[in-house]
Design an enzyme around this catalytic site. Structure first.
Site, PDB file in Angstrom:
ATOM      1  N   GLU A  70       0.805  -1.212   0.000  1.00  0.00           N
ATOM      2  CA  GLU A  70       0.000   0.000   0.000  1.00  0.00           C
ATOM      3  C   GLU A  70       0.844   1.272   0.000  1.00  0.00           C
ATOM      4  OE1 GLU A  70      -3.652  -0.410   2.633  1.00  0.00           O
ATOM      5  OE2 GLU A  70      -2.486  -2.160   3.227  1.00  0.00           O
TER       6      GLU A  70
ATOM      7  N   SER B 148      -6.381  -2.234   1.684  1.00  0.00           N
ATOM      8  CA  SER B 148      -6.653  -1.648   0.363  1.00  0.00           C
ATOM      9  C   SER B 148      -7.131  -2.679  -0.647  1.00  0.00           C
ATOM     10  CB  SER B 148      -5.408  -0.922  -0.179  1.00  0.00           C
ATOM     11  OG  SER B 148      -5.145   0.228   0.577  1.00  0.00           O
TER      12      SER B 148
ATOM     13  N   TYR C  78      -8.975   3.605  -5.638  1.00  0.00           N
ATOM     14  CA  TYR C  78      -8.069   4.748  -5.754  1.00  0.00           C
ATOM     15  C   TYR C  78      -8.041   5.423  -7.105  1.00  0.00           C
ATOM     16  CZ  TYR C  78      -6.689   2.923  -1.276  1.00  0.00           C
ATOM     17  OH  TYR C  78      -6.714   2.486   0.011  1.00  0.00           O
TER      18      TYR C  78
ATOM     19  N   ARG D 215     -11.836   2.960  10.736  1.00  0.00           N
ATOM     20  CA  ARG D 215     -12.932   2.801   9.774  1.00  0.00           C
ATOM     21  C   ARG D 215     -13.280   1.322   9.672  1.00  0.00           C
ATOM     22  NH1 ARG D 215     -10.805   3.086   4.822  1.00  0.00           N
ATOM     23  NH2 ARG D 215     -11.340   0.881   4.534  1.00  0.00           N
TER      24      ARG D 215
ATOM     25  N   ASP E 127     -15.520  -1.811   7.919  1.00  0.00           N
ATOM     26  CA  ASP E 127     -16.121  -2.188   6.640  1.00  0.00           C
ATOM     27  C   ASP E 127     -17.218  -3.224   6.873  1.00  0.00           C
ATOM     28  OD1 ASP E 127     -14.008  -0.653   5.834  1.00  0.00           O
ATOM     29  OD2 ASP E 127     -12.911  -2.259   4.830  1.00  0.00           O
TER      30      ASP E 127
ATOM     31  N   GLU F 280     -13.946  -6.065   8.494  1.00  0.00           N
ATOM     32  CA  GLU F 280     -12.640  -5.745   9.074  1.00  0.00           C
ATOM     33  C   GLU F 280     -12.618  -4.296   9.514  1.00  0.00           C
ATOM     34  OE1 GLU F 280      -9.566  -4.802   5.665  1.00  0.00           O
ATOM     35  OE2 GLU F 280     -10.681  -6.622   5.146  1.00  0.00           O
TER      36      GLU F 280
ATOM     37  N   ASN G 287      -9.959  -0.778  10.004  1.00  0.00           N
ATOM     38  CA  ASN G 287      -8.706  -0.157   9.579  1.00  0.00           C
ATOM     39  C   ASN G 287      -8.295   0.896  10.599  1.00  0.00           C
ATOM     40  OD1 ASN G 287      -8.579  -1.127   6.499  1.00  0.00           O
ATOM     41  ND2 ASN G 287     -10.682  -0.621   7.027  1.00  0.00           N
TER      42      ASN G 287
ATOM     43  N   GLY H 202      -7.333   5.404   4.773  1.00  0.00           N
ATOM     44  CA  GLY H 202      -6.754   6.211   3.709  1.00  0.00           C
ATOM     45  C   GLY H 202      -7.156   7.669   3.819  1.00  0.00           C
TER      46      GLY H 202
END
Length: 351
Positions: free
Chosen positions: A13, A188, A254, A293, A295, A308, A310, A314
């Protein structure tokens, strides 16, 4: 304040991290801070000025872009002049030690898994985000799901696989489809595959060898992709991601325009409350601090499934957490400064 923004590193990443770092550095400078933007892995080896002059250096333009594919880490290694096994490039730790704080714009196994946090803790250097233990737990998808399942958080059935190339044919025939195959400790969506057929599962497991043959195979749940950020221990509005094709993989995340992102997500108030409650619950359960964050997949029956979490979401131009913050009136520079301020308070409190 004098702030070092650490980005890059030796992670798949890496390019995402560099883009995040540029954004964070410019945002903090706009708030009046002196900021040194540094690649964790290369450090100051190509810098011709004094370490203090790094604080006035503009961000390299090439760092702003996130390529369609993850970088070749062997090629990255080959470019470093300093042939050391250290993940910290020349001058990095010294620069961090002279700063008031370090803003971690790192993503993935190098920087998000607790090792950098532990090194900074040992040196007494304050940094942003969660501490080393919470970071390490969150990076381990198997351990995170074990903890969540024990407290009643709905998460798709999963299994941790450690295998060799010779075991792939038997695994491909024995595992129940459809499955999501993902590296145990990456982010990612790098290396993530959805297998609906035996051939797709074989290909996914073969690709998993690039990540050490240690992957999570997870029950595939079809539904809406929704993510929820937490800032200063409070949930932000949810955001729904609708890829224009395929699923929310590395490229769709991205590349501008590859997905439609709707914030707040168009869900009923009860579901929104449950999503926010679950994101906060997982954040607290794992011992995270300041921001994260989570998901989710929401299935056809309206049930949210946690996937999961984070710890260093990002912060690129297309990233989700900044969009969620903007939905409640927090612009990007203010978001970066709030993360910084709350993190300094968390470090003082021993979190």
């Amino acid at each position: 304040m004098k702030i070092v923004v650490l980005a890059g590193g030796l992670s798949p990443e890496r390019n995402v991290s560099l883009s995040s770092g540029v954004m964070v550095a410019e945002a903090l400078r706009s708030r009046g801070h002196r900021v040194a933007l540094v690649d964790l892995y290369f450090g100051l080896e190509n810098w011709e000025g004094t370490p203090e002059e790094v604080y006035d250096a503009p961000a390299p333009e090439k760092w702003r872009r996130v390529d369609h594919t993850a970088p070749d880490l062997e090629a990255v290694k080959a470019k470093r002049k300093w042939k050391s096994e250290s993940q910290f490039g020349p001058g990095v730790l010294e620069l961090c030690a002279g700063a008031d704080a370090v803003f971690l714009a790192l993503h993935g196994a190098c920087g998000e898994d607790g090792r950098v946090q532990a090194a900074l803790d040992l040196m007494g250097i304050p940094y942003t985000g969660s501490g080393h233990l919470g970071s390490a737990i969150a990076m381990d998808k198997d351990l995170t799901k074990r903890l969540c399942a024990q407290v009643g958080v709905a998460t798709p059935q999963w299994k941790l696989l450690e295998y060799t190339e010779g075991e792939i044919p038997a695994l491909s025939q024995s595992l129940e489809l459809p499955l999501v195959v993902k590296p145990m400790d990456s982010g990612s969506s790098i290396g993530v595959s959805i297998a609906h057929s035996r051939a797709e599962l074989t290909a996914a497991l073969t690709a998993g060898l690039n990540f050490g043959g240690r992957v999570i195979v997870e029950q595939y749940v079809s539904g809406r992709e929704i993510q929820v950020g937490v800032l200063e221990e409070k949930a932000l509005p949810s955001i729904e991601i609708i890829p224009k094709q395929g699923f929310y993989d590395y490229e769709n995340k991205y590349q501008p325009g590859a997905a439609v992102e709707v914030c707040p997500a168009p869900v009923d108030p009860k579901l929104e409350a449950l999503l926010e409650e679950t994101a906060q619950k997982v954040h607290t359960l794992i011992g995270l601090a300041v921001y994260s964050r989570s998901d989710f997949i929401v299935d056809a029956q309206g049930k949210p499934w946690f996937l999961e979490i984070n710890t260093l979401p990002g912060m690129t131009p297309t990233s989700l957490l900044p969009q969620e913050a903007a939905a409640v009136g927090i612009d990007y520079p203010a978001l970066c400064e709030r993360i910084l301020t709350a993190s300094l308070e968390a470090r003082k409190a021993g979190r």
